[in-house]
Design an enzyme around this catalytic site. Structure first.
Site, short mmCIF file in Angstrom:
data_model
loop_
_atom_site.label_atom_id
_atom_site.label_comp_id
_atom_site.label_asym_id
_atom_site.label_seq_id
_atom_site.Cartn_x
_atom_site.Cartn_y
_atom_site.Cartn_z
N ARG A 35 117.94 51.38 -52.96
CA ARG A 35 117.08 50.85 -52.02
C ARG A 35 116.67 51.93 -51.11
O ARG A 35 115.34 51.83 -51.01
CB ARG A 35 117.76 49.59 -50.99
CG ARG A 35 118.13 48.55 -50.93
CD ARG A 35 119.12 47.58 -50.01
NE ARG A 35 120.22 48.71 -49.69
CZ ARG A 35 121.22 49.14 -48.76
NH1 ARG A 35 120.85 47.94 -47.58
NH2 ARG A 35 122.77 49.39 -48.48
N ASN A 71 119.50 44.83 -50.60
CA ASN A 71 120.47 43.42 -51.49
C ASN A 71 120.51 41.92 -51.24
O ASN A 71 120.72 41.93 -50.00
CB ASN A 71 121.86 44.94 -51.07
CG ASN A 71 122.05 46.03 -51.15
OD1 ASN A 71 121.25 46.11 -52.00
ND2 ASN A 71 122.93 46.90 -51.33
#
Length: 92
Positions: A19, A37
């Site tokens: 990320r 996520n």
């Protein structure tokens, strides 16, 4: 012309800074959108920008950060939402 893609990225992509890598890479490329996520172990992202730059991002996302192992990226064509930046969102 601005295009948008909704991406579902699978493989070993959680717990490997994927990320953060996505946020950094998207900002460097001047893309807007978000990344988060998923509870299923995948990473989901929304990117908006020129077709050339979005395509470049997807190519780079196949590799991701060094510890990641991307198995597949499913890209869905979506309508741009006009985001003004790129952010990391909570897990969904």
């Amino acid at each position: 012309m601005v295009i948008a893609r909704h991406l579902n990225i699978s493989g070993h992509v959680q717990g490997v800074w994927y990320r953060n890598w996505t946020v950094d890479t998207a900002r460097i490329l001047s893309l807007v959108g978000w990344v988060r996520n998923r509870a299923d172990g995948n990473v989901e992202t929304w990117v908006e920008g020129s077709e050339e730059v979005v395509t470049r991002f997807i190519t780079l996302a196949q590799e991701g950060p060094p510890a990641a192992r991307v198995v597949q990226i499913l890209a869905q064509e979506v309508e741009p939402q006009g985001f003004t930046g790129f952010e990391k969102r909570p897990t969904a």
